[in-house]
Structures are given as C-alpha cells and as structure tokens.
Design a protein around this motif. Structure first.
Motif, PDB file in Angstrom:
ATOM      1  N   UNK A   6       0.887  -1.263   0.038  1.00 29.77           N
ATOM      2  CA  UNK A   6       0.064  -0.057  -0.067  1.00 29.77           C
ATOM      3  C   UNK A   6       0.997   1.251   0.085  1.00 29.77           C
ATOM      4  N   UNK A   7       1.823   1.304   0.708  1.00 27.67           N
ATOM      5  CA  UNK A   7       2.759   2.338   0.795  1.00 27.67           C
ATOM      6  C   UNK A   7       3.406   2.692  -0.580  1.00 27.67           C
ATOM      7  N   UNK A   8       3.863   1.564  -1.187  1.00 32.57           N
ATOM      8  CA  UNK A   8       4.245   1.811  -2.473  1.00 32.57           C
ATOM      9  C   UNK A   8       3.463   2.385  -3.634  1.00 32.57           C
ATOM     10  N   UNK A   9       2.305   1.950  -3.385  1.00 35.17           N
ATOM     11  CA  UNK A   9       1.182   2.483  -4.406  1.00 35.17           C
ATOM     12  C   UNK A   9       0.822   3.789  -4.182  1.00 35.17           C
ATOM     13  N   UNK A  10       0.987   4.431  -2.924  1.00 38.48           N
ATOM     14  CA  UNK A  10       0.666   5.824  -2.846  1.00 38.48           C
ATOM     15  C   UNK A  10       1.789   6.564  -2.963  1.00 38.48           C
ATOM     16  N   UNK A  11       3.004   5.798  -2.942  1.00 28.34           N
ATOM     17  CA  UNK A  11       4.056   6.627  -3.297  1.00 28.34           C
ATOM     18  C   UNK A  11       4.151   7.001  -4.574  1.00 28.34           C
ATOM     19  N   UNK A  12       3.712   5.990  -5.400  1.00 33.46           N
ATOM     20  CA  UNK A  12       3.666   6.250  -6.800  1.00 33.46           C
ATOM     21  C   UNK A  12       2.699   7.398  -7.322  1.00 33.46           C
ATOM     22  N   UNK A  13       1.254   7.095  -6.435  1.00 35.66           N
ATOM     23  CA  UNK A  13       0.481   8.301  -6.775  1.00 35.66           C
ATOM     24  C   UNK A  13       0.888   9.586  -6.468  1.00 35.66           C
ATOM     25  N   UNK A  14       1.385   9.805  -5.153  1.00 36.04           N
ATOM     26  CA  UNK A  14       2.110  11.007  -4.929  1.00 36.04           C
ATOM     27  C   UNK A  14       2.731  11.797  -5.836  1.00 36.04           C
ATOM     28  N   UNK A  15       4.004  10.705  -6.330  1.00 34.65           N
ATOM     29  CA  UNK A  15       4.917  11.210  -7.435  1.00 34.65           C
ATOM     30  C   UNK A  15       4.264  11.852  -8.649  1.00 34.65           C
ATOM     31  N   UNK A  16       3.164  11.019  -9.089  1.00 29.52           N
ATOM     32  CA  UNK A  16       2.479  11.311 -10.430  1.00 29.52           C
ATOM     33  C   UNK A  16       1.719  12.719 -10.151  1.00 29.52           C
ATOM     34  N   UNK A  17       0.885  12.716  -8.810  1.00 26.55           N
ATOM     35  CA  UNK A  17       0.457  14.079  -8.760  1.00 26.55           C
ATOM     36  C   UNK A  17       1.394  15.165  -8.603  1.00 26.55           C
ATOM     37  N   UNK A  18       2.564  14.883  -7.960  1.00 24.78           N
ATOM     38  CA  UNK A  18       3.397  16.180  -7.610  1.00 24.78           C
ATOM     39  C   UNK A  18       4.080  16.626  -8.808  1.00 24.78           C
ATOM     40  N   UNK A  19       4.347  15.694 -10.022  1.00 31.09           N
ATOM     41  CA  UNK A  19       4.793  15.991 -11.077  1.00 31.09           C
ATOM     42  C   UNK A  19       4.131  16.107 -12.473  1.00 31.09           C
ATOM     43  N   UNK A  20       2.548  15.950 -11.998  1.00 28.92           N
ATOM     44  CA  UNK A  20       1.587  15.909 -13.124  1.00 28.92           C
ATOM     45  C   UNK A  20       1.817  14.768 -14.201  1.00 28.92           C
ATOM     46  N   UNK A  21       2.310  13.724 -13.808  1.00 34.14           N
ATOM     47  CA  UNK A  21       2.330  12.598 -14.558  1.00 34.14           C
ATOM     48  C   UNK A  21       3.993  12.175 -14.539  1.00 34.14           C
ATOM     49  N   UNK A  22       4.290  11.135 -15.134  1.00 29.82           N
ATOM     50  CA  UNK A  22       5.527  10.318 -15.428  1.00 29.82           C
ATOM     51  C   UNK A  22       5.450   9.220 -16.140  1.00 29.82           C
ATOM     52  N   UNK A  23       6.705   8.706 -16.683  1.00 26.20           N
ATOM     53  CA  UNK A  23       7.079   7.294 -17.462  1.00 26.20           C
ATOM     54  C   UNK A  23       7.458   6.428 -16.280  1.00 26.20           C
ATOM     55  N   UNK A  24       7.421   5.145 -16.723  1.00 21.74           N
ATOM     56  CA  UNK A  24       7.836   3.969 -15.707  1.00 21.74           C
ATOM     57  C   UNK A  24       9.163   4.252 -15.300  1.00 21.74           C
ATOM     58  N   UNK A  25       9.968   4.251 -16.367  1.00 20.75           N
ATOM     59  CA  UNK A  25      11.324   4.564 -15.893  1.00 20.75           C
ATOM     60  C   UNK A  25      11.854   5.793 -14.896  1.00 20.75           C
TER      61      UNK A  25
END
Length: 249
Positions: free
Chosen positions: A9-28
C-alpha cells in the motif's frame, strides 16, 4: 501492539503522490525517483489504471479525477462544510479578499473550501492543500484551541520554515497562541506566503470543540494594522455564524 504498515500500500501511494506532484510520469522516471525496480512500478501502475485512479497516454501515466471524486464526497459529509454555507462567499465579497475554510487533520492545516473576492490575489489555494499549522494564521487559530499536551508535542517537533518570516521558535509561538486566545483571531505576516497577510478565527461548536478556522488573506499593502483589526472582526463574526449553524446541521 501496532500493526506494521503494509509495504504494498505504501508503494502504491508513493507512486500516486509522485504522479500528482509532477503532473505525470513514465515508468522509468518513477522507478528512478522512487528507487524501485521498473517491473515493480509497472505492475503497480497497471493495477492503478485498472481501478481507474491512474490513466495512461502513450508512455505517460497520470492520476485521474477519481481522487477528486473521493475528496468531494468526503468534504460534503463534514458538518463544518455544511455549516459554513454562504459565509465564505459573504466575507470574500464584503472584504474583496481571499477567503478559506480550513480544518486540522494529522497535525496539518487543510483547506476545505475557497472563495475569492473581487480584489483577491490568486494564491493557488485549492481544497485539499496542506500546510504546517505553525506557519499560517488559521493553523495558529486552531493551535490556540487544541489541548495543551498536543500543542506542546507539536512545538517540540520539527518546526519547518516556509519563508524568511516563518516563526519557528517555540517560545515565540507560545506567545502568539496566547495572543490569539486573548484577541480572538490569529495573524500571520508573510509567514507562509511572502508579502501576504492572513487573519483567521477558530470555529468552535457549542461544546467548545475545535472544528476548523475561517481565514482571509490579502497583500500587506492592503492589510495594514488598522485593517487587520477590521478583518479580524469579520472572520470572528463568520466563525460565530458557522458555530451557530453547526447546531442545526
């Protein structure tokens, strides 16, 4: 015994937070920033896309408005949001300034609603925005009416500085909180946003429980000493009306 946090769960939300903070992103990109294997990030993103909380356009991933839907539903369940009714719109129109309703959540001040008067400066304030309690007038208005033990615990923690005017000295903050209790409203002078003055009053219910704070912000050039007292009366009145409304929600 406290349960250990769920790593997935922590990892999932870390990814969500990163996407929200940067307006999106690629897997790499996400894998590099979060120091996770590319395959792991890809698996999480695939699940988030399937649930509708993330969308994919080509190689780019972004959060969706599902989070807005969740937050909107939660906000409408809060009694104080219902109780504030037209107060924010009224005080924003009356003063011409930027009006907000905030609550305390997890030791932070969280914006619940925003109204802009005709002269308001765009502060990029939005529902859900979070800030440390000690750096802003509504946060101090709420701190002044929280249990002493909890306040002391917060003051003994890491008091971050947001601008050059942010007060981080615990003794000065204690003095400010005492002034809030005596005066009825809190003031911050460029402590969160340089050049802006904010004035806020706490919202208490009939049992004196803290429910939130109503805040008005404007540029220092407009909110001089005399006008701050005037604004203080406005936010106190709005907080009082909201308190009365809470009895009928």
């Amino acid at each position: 015994m406290t349960d250990a946090p769920n790593r997935s769960v922590e990892r999932g939300f870390a990814i969500v937070d990163e996407l929200a903070e940067n307006g999106g992103g690629r897997v790499s990109e996400l894998a590099e920033r979060l120091e996770m294997p590319v395959s792991t990030v890809h698996d999480y993103l695939r699940t988030l896309v399937a649930t509708g909380y993330v969308t994919r356009e080509g190689k780019e991933y972004r959060t969706t408005t599902r989070f807005l839907e969740v937050g909107h539903r939660h906000r409408h369940r809060l009694e104080i949001y219902k109780a504030v009714r037209d107060q924010l719109e009224t005080v924003a129109a009356e003063t011409g300034e930027h009006a907000t309703l905030l609550i305390e959540e997890d030791d932070q001040a969280v914006i619940l609603a925003v109204e802009e008067g005709p002269d308001a400066i765009n502060l990029f304030a939005y529902p859900g925005a979070r800030m440390p309690l000690h750096v802003t007038a509504p946060g101090k208005a709420m701190l002044a009416h929280m249990p002493e033990e909890r306040v002391e615990s917060l003051l003994e923690g890491d008091l971050v500085s947001v601008t050059s005017q942010t007060v981080t000295d615990p003794d000065r903050l204690r003095e400010q909180l005492e002034a809030v209790r005596e005066r009825g409203y809190a003031v911050d002078e460029g402590e969160r946003i340089a050049g802006m003055v904010c004035v806020a009053a706490p919202v208490l219910d009939k049992d004196d429980r803290l429910r939130g704070a109503i805040c008005l912000c404007g540029p220092e050039s407009r909110l001089d000493e005399s006008r701050r007292a005037e604004i203080g009366e406005v936010v106190e009145r709005a907080a009082n009306v909201t308190q009365v409304n809470l009895d009928y929600v």
